[in-house]
Scaffold this motif. Structure first.
Motif, PDB file in Angstrom:
ATOM      1  N   ALA A  82       0.912  -1.234  -0.177  1.00  0.00           N
ATOM      2  CA  ALA A  82       0.140  -0.019  -0.020  1.00  0.00           C
ATOM      3  C   ALA A  82       0.969   1.337   0.003  1.00  0.00           C
ATOM      4  CB  ALA A  82      -0.884   0.016   1.177  1.00  0.00           C
ATOM      5  N   SER A  83       2.098   1.198   0.648  1.00  0.00           N
ATOM      6  CA  SER A  83       2.927   2.525   1.082  1.00  0.00           C
ATOM      7  C   SER A  83       3.381   2.460  -0.756  1.00  0.00           C
ATOM      8  CB  SER A  83       3.847   2.141   2.106  1.00  0.00           C
ATOM      9  OG  SER A  83       5.019   3.241   1.978  1.00  0.00           O
ATOM     10  N   VAL A  84       3.948   1.402  -0.827  1.00  0.00           N
ATOM     11  CA  VAL A  84       4.794   1.691  -2.348  1.00  0.00           C
ATOM     12  C   VAL A  84       3.763   2.401  -3.340  1.00  0.00           C
ATOM     13  CG1 VAL A  84       5.989   0.543  -4.083  1.00  0.00           C
ATOM     14  CG2 VAL A  84       6.423  -0.146  -1.727  1.00  0.00           C
TER      15      VAL A  84
ATOM     16  N   THR B 140       0.503   8.338  -6.563  1.00  0.00           N
ATOM     17  CA  THR B 140       0.366  10.030  -6.401  1.00  0.00           C
ATOM     18  C   THR B 140       1.378  10.764  -7.167  1.00  0.00           C
ATOM     19  OG1 THR B 140      -0.392   9.408  -4.311  1.00  0.00           O
ATOM     20  CG2 THR B 140       0.464  11.593  -4.557  1.00  0.00           C
ATOM     21  N   LYS B 141       2.695  10.565  -7.289  1.00  0.00           N
ATOM     22  CA  LYS B 141       3.636  11.060  -7.993  1.00  0.00           C
ATOM     23  C   LYS B 141       3.404  11.087  -9.534  1.00  0.00           C
ATOM     24  CE  LYS B 141       7.177  11.495  -4.366  1.00  0.00           C
ATOM     25  NZ  LYS B 141       8.471  12.063  -4.302  1.00  0.00           N
ATOM     26  N   ALA B 142       2.974   9.752 -10.044  1.00  0.00           N
ATOM     27  CA  ALA B 142       2.813   9.694 -11.387  1.00  0.00           C
ATOM     28  C   ALA B 142       1.487  10.790 -11.726  1.00  0.00           C
ATOM     29  CB  ALA B 142       2.385   8.437 -11.659  1.00  0.00           C
ATOM     30  N   LEU B 143       0.516  10.787 -11.128  1.00  0.00           N
ATOM     31  CA  LEU B 143      -0.688  11.619 -11.239  1.00  0.00           C
ATOM     32  C   LEU B 143      -0.263  13.076 -11.361  1.00  0.00           C
ATOM     33  CD1 LEU B 143      -3.518  12.093 -11.880  1.00  0.00           C
ATOM     34  CD2 LEU B 143      -3.748  12.077  -9.178  1.00  0.00           C
ATOM     35  N   ARG B 144       0.473  13.549 -10.114  1.00  0.00           N
ATOM     36  CA  ARG B 144       1.044  14.846 -10.395  1.00  0.00           C
ATOM     37  C   ARG B 144       1.835  15.373 -11.663  1.00  0.00           C
ATOM     38  NH1 ARG B 144       5.331  17.054  -7.472  1.00  0.00           N
ATOM     39  NH2 ARG B 144       5.267  15.436  -5.981  1.00  0.00           N
ATOM     40  N   ALA B 145       2.639  14.385 -11.765  1.00  0.00           N
ATOM     41  CA  ALA B 145       3.595  14.586 -13.000  1.00  0.00           C
ATOM     42  C   ALA B 145       2.767  14.608 -14.136  1.00  0.00           C
ATOM     43  CB  ALA B 145       4.568  13.713 -13.192  1.00  0.00           C
TER      44      ALA B 145
ATOM     45  N   LYS C  95      -0.185  -6.627  -9.596  1.00  0.00           N
ATOM     46  CA  LYS C  95      -1.516  -6.475  -9.858  1.00  0.00           C
ATOM     47  C   LYS C  95      -2.159  -5.102  -9.052  1.00  0.00           C
ATOM     48  CE  LYS C  95      -2.760 -11.109 -10.979  1.00  0.00           C
ATOM     49  NZ  LYS C  95      -1.365 -11.788 -10.606  1.00  0.00           N
ATOM     50  N   GLY C  96      -1.522  -5.229  -7.735  1.00  0.00           N
ATOM     51  CA  GLY C  96      -1.952  -3.977  -6.896  1.00  0.00           C
ATOM     52  C   GLY C  96      -1.675  -2.672  -7.387  1.00  0.00           C
ATOM     53  N   LEU C  97      -0.408  -2.727  -8.101  1.00  0.00           N
ATOM     54  CA  LEU C  97      -0.190  -1.230  -8.768  1.00  0.00           C
ATOM     55  C   LEU C  97      -0.685  -1.029  -9.832  1.00  0.00           C
ATOM     56  CD1 LEU C  97       1.742   1.176  -8.734  1.00  0.00           C
ATOM     57  CD2 LEU C  97       3.562  -0.480 -10.087  1.00  0.00           C
ATOM     58  N   ARG C  98      -0.904  -1.893 -10.659  1.00  0.00           N
ATOM     59  CA  ARG C  98      -1.749  -1.855 -11.960  1.00  0.00           C
ATOM     60  C   ARG C  98      -3.180  -1.474 -11.630  1.00  0.00           C
ATOM     61  NH1 ARG C  98       0.922  -5.522 -16.016  1.00  0.00           N
ATOM     62  NH2 ARG C  98      -0.983  -5.596 -17.406  1.00  0.00           N
ATOM     63  N   ALA C  99      -3.760  -2.012 -10.544  1.00  0.00           N
ATOM     64  CA  ALA C  99      -5.205  -1.518 -10.350  1.00  0.00           C
ATOM     65  C   ALA C  99      -5.064  -0.215  -9.866  1.00  0.00           C
ATOM     66  CB  ALA C  99      -5.636  -2.462  -9.249  1.00  0.00           C
ATOM     67  N   SER C 100      -4.473   0.141  -8.949  1.00  0.00           N
ATOM     68  CA  SER C 100      -4.333   1.334  -8.447  1.00  0.00           C
ATOM     69  C   SER C 100      -4.098   2.576  -9.752  1.00  0.00           C
ATOM     70  CB  SER C 100      -3.173   1.743  -7.413  1.00  0.00           C
ATOM     71  OG  SER C 100      -3.103   2.873  -7.123  1.00  0.00           O
TER      72      SER C 100
ATOM     73  N   PHE D 136      -4.596   5.933 -19.753  1.00  0.00           N
ATOM     74  CA  PHE D 136      -3.409   5.275 -19.018  1.00  0.00           C
ATOM     75  C   PHE D 136      -3.239   3.595 -19.688  1.00  0.00           C
ATOM     76  CE2 PHE D 136      -2.099   1.670 -15.933  1.00  0.00           C
ATOM     77  CZ  PHE D 136      -1.080   2.203 -15.673  1.00  0.00           C
ATOM     78  N   TYR D 137      -1.798   3.101 -20.062  1.00  0.00           N
ATOM     79  CA  TYR D 137      -1.841   2.035 -20.449  1.00  0.00           C
ATOM     80  C   TYR D 137      -0.784   1.333 -19.781  1.00  0.00           C
ATOM     81  CZ  TYR D 137      -4.303   4.130 -24.283  1.00  0.00           C
ATOM     82  OH  TYR D 137      -5.260   4.641 -24.922  1.00  0.00           O
ATOM     83  N   VAL D 138      -0.732  -0.041 -19.600  1.00  0.00           N
ATOM     84  CA  VAL D 138       0.358  -0.927 -19.219  1.00  0.00           C
ATOM     85  C   VAL D 138       0.060  -2.375 -19.906  1.00  0.00           C
ATOM     86  CG1 VAL D 138      -1.008  -1.846 -17.219  1.00  0.00           C
ATOM     87  CG2 VAL D 138       1.241  -2.131 -17.279  1.00  0.00           C
ATOM     88  N   PRO D 139       1.620  -2.406 -20.522  1.00  0.00           N
ATOM     89  CA  PRO D 139       1.490  -3.757 -21.277  1.00  0.00           C
ATOM     90  C   PRO D 139       0.943  -4.858 -20.440  1.00  0.00           C
ATOM     91  CG  PRO D 139       3.635  -2.988 -21.082  1.00  0.00           C
ATOM     92  CD  PRO D 139       2.907  -2.201 -20.254  1.00  0.00           C
TER      93      PRO D 139
END
Ligand code: ZN
Lengths: 340, 236
Positions: free
Chosen positions: A245-247, A253-258, A277-282, A294-297
């Motif tokens: 959750a922390s990672v 958050t940083k990706a969105l701000r950028a 999977k957790g990161l992709r979903a978020s 937003f895309y992820v292969p």
């Protein structure tokens, strides 16, 4: 109408021996990966000497299979693209010397590709890139935010100051006694968890796009240590969920701000940890809400493969970039633009 | 019949082209250069100077180690890739045998030496007989003491070849006395022409894809891992 291009990609920067043929930079014709995971598992991580030995065993077989699956002869290729760096030097130079020998024997040009440019261009195999573009690169060796104004143009706006995200996953997995590779294990435990330990978020100075994960890793170690002193065991599910959750929150958050600050048309995720999977979903949920594409292969193109090297190599080929037989492994290679 | 020979298994590099039993061109150097960078340009230059193209090559000989792990891998990777993609036979030859082939007419034993650090050497013992080199003591990773002990079982003079011999000459002479003969400088570098000479007498590899260096030593991580397994078994 221009002629179709066929690029052979070769990747040996870590523990996967891979070769692939990509058509016109966008279409995978063949994609072969020989993984060493079962061998490296014994050591709890990648041992460079073992990795290099496996690469020599596999390299020509993998290239042959990539050509056979593509039903192409060497003479029908337009160029050979190979990972020049960064990575394990002894591993890199197996791919590079095989690529040089193959290119020389068949009279083909050779192109040296940056491994991270490859991870980013994996997206080009799914849908066309649109610029300006933000790439979140997360892997065992990298955690970077990169802005691209066009093909071959890379501007690094943030990077990790200590551990890469994937490195932090592996280290925390070891603390929890999970087998190598640790990332997928933590992802799985986090998904199945019914609660979480709250760990700190490393935001760094306001406005910074850099990352730091070593403090988080220390928090996990301290947490386990404190429980041990009380004679208690950690709940690995809750620790995995809290760590993840922390990672994920910091990365998202940083990706969105950028993405907002640079007004990008597209956000892409790349690298082995983008298979999480957790990161992709978020990321998917966040950018959907903000209506930013937003895309992820797919996972097979997030982990190391040669199709991504061929895809980046194709873009370089179009721009007239050529290497020569003095190419050598560059373990600390920096991601620099090949075009402004 | 055109042979390409490649030896990058240690600090020196040697490449050569032999046509119908005649040495066309050879390049040998002992400078600590980067093989990963230099080996392919050296091969390219060789062919260009001989007025040949890659498809003209009929067979490839490569020095397969032991010696530098990375060095042997560079030569082997280049050789197997060329052999596979050109569809030509590949012959791997012991790096030590290549050195021994520098001293074919010595009347006695020939002992090629490559330093392996911490008082160890890669070495083998060969004898020249009727136009061929026969292995008397198997190539391997030996402590210098072990090697000397093995050599003490023989009574003939022993010629030491290889540029690392000088590091160990004192001990060799101390134990073997006058029987120890040190090769002069021109015999101490591996020569790709010698490599091709030996390769031409040998059988080609049956499976080019499976061809790997002869490390003569398992990787340190693997050795440690095996030790752990034995310990675990003892405990269990
Ligand atoms: Zn990677």
């Amino acid at each position: 109408m221009t002629k179709d291009s066929y690029i052979l990609g070769i990747e040996t920067s870590c523990d996967e021996t891979a070769a692939s043929v990509v058509k016109n930079g966008t279409e995978i014709i063949s994609n072969v990966v020989a993984s060493q995971i079962t061998s490296q598992k014994r050591f709890g991580g990648v041992v460079p000497e073992i990795a290099s030995r496996h690469h020599v065993e596999q390299i020509t077989l993998v290239i042959e299979e990539a050509l056979a699956n593509a039903e192409l002869k060497p003479g029908e290729l337009d160029a050979v693209a190979v990972t020049e760096g960064p990575g394990l030097v002894g591993a890199l130079l197996i791919g590079i010397n095989a690529a040089k020998a193959f290119a020389f024997a068949n009279g083909l040009p050779i192109i040296g590709v940056h491994h991270i440019a490859g991870h980013i261009y994996a997206n080009q195999l799914m849908q066309p890139m649109e610029f300006p573009l933000l790439a979140l690169v997360v892997s065992g060796g990298h955690t970077e935010l990169v802005i691209m104004e066009g093909h071959g143009s890379f501007k690094l706006i943030g990077e990790t100051r200590d551990d890469a995200a994937g490195e932090a996953y592996d280290k925390v997995a070891r603390v929890l006694g999970l087998p190598y590779p640790g990332g997928p294990q933590i992802d799985k435990l986090a998904a199945e968890s019914d609660g979480q330990v709250v760990f700190p978020r490393a935001w760094l100075e306001p406005g910074s796009y850099d990352f730091s994960f070593s403090g988080l890793k220390s928090s996990v170690i301290n947490y386990k240590h404190n429980l041990a002193q009380k004679g208690e065991d950690v709940n690995p599910f809750h620790v995995a969920a809290g760590f993840q959750a922390s990672v994920v929150e910091v990365l998202t958050t940083k990706a969105l701000r950028a993405a907002k600050e640079f007004g990008v048309k597209q956000v892409i995720a790349a690298g082995g940890v983008a298979a999480n999977k957790g990161l992709r979903a978020s990321l998917e949920e966040t950018f959907k809400k903000e209506e930013i594409p937003f895309y992820v292969p797919p996972i097979a193109l997030c982990t190391d493969n040669a199709a991504m090297i061929a895809a980046a190599g194709s873009a370089m080929f179009i721009d007239g970039i050529r290497g020569n037989l003095t190419m050598n492994g560059k373990p600390g290679m920096l991601l620099v633009s090949w075009k402004q | 019949m055109i042979w390409l020979g490649i030896d990058t298994a240690n600090t020196p590099i040697s490449v050569a082209l032999v046509k119908n039993g005649e040495l066309l061109i050879e390049g040998t150097s002992a400078m600590a250069i980067n093989h990963s960078l230099r080996a392919m340009p050296a091969i390219e230059e060789l062919l260009e100077r001989a007025g040949l193209v890659p498809a003209d090559i009929d067979a490839i000989a490569v020095s397969e180690g032991p010696g530098s792990y990375t060095g042997a891998r560079i030569g082997v990777t280049i050789a197997k890739t060329l052999a596979w993609t050109l569809g030509k036979p590949l012959v791997g030859v012991s790096t030590l045998k290549v050195l021994a082939a520098n001293a074919l007419f010595f009347n006695g034993l020939v002992c090629p030496i490559v330093d392996a650090r911490r008082g160890n050497v890669y070495a083998g013992v060969y004898q020249y007989d009727a136009g061929k080199l026969t292995e008397i003591i198997e190539d391997g990773h030996y402590s210098l003491e072990e090697l000397i002990h093995l050599l003490e079982q023989h009574s003939s003079p022993i010629l030491f070849v290889g540029k690392d011999t000088v590091m160990h000459q004192q001990k060799l002479i101390e134990h073997l006395g006058q029987r120890a003969v040190l090769a002069p400088l021109q015999f101490n570098l591996p020569r790709a022409s010698s490599l091709i000479f030996v390769a031409a007498q040998s059988e080609p590899e049956t499976d080019v894809h499976a061809f790997v260096p002869e490390y003569r030593r398992i990787a340190e991580a693997e050795a440690n891992w095996l030790k752990e397994q034995v310990k675990d078994n003892d405990r269990g």
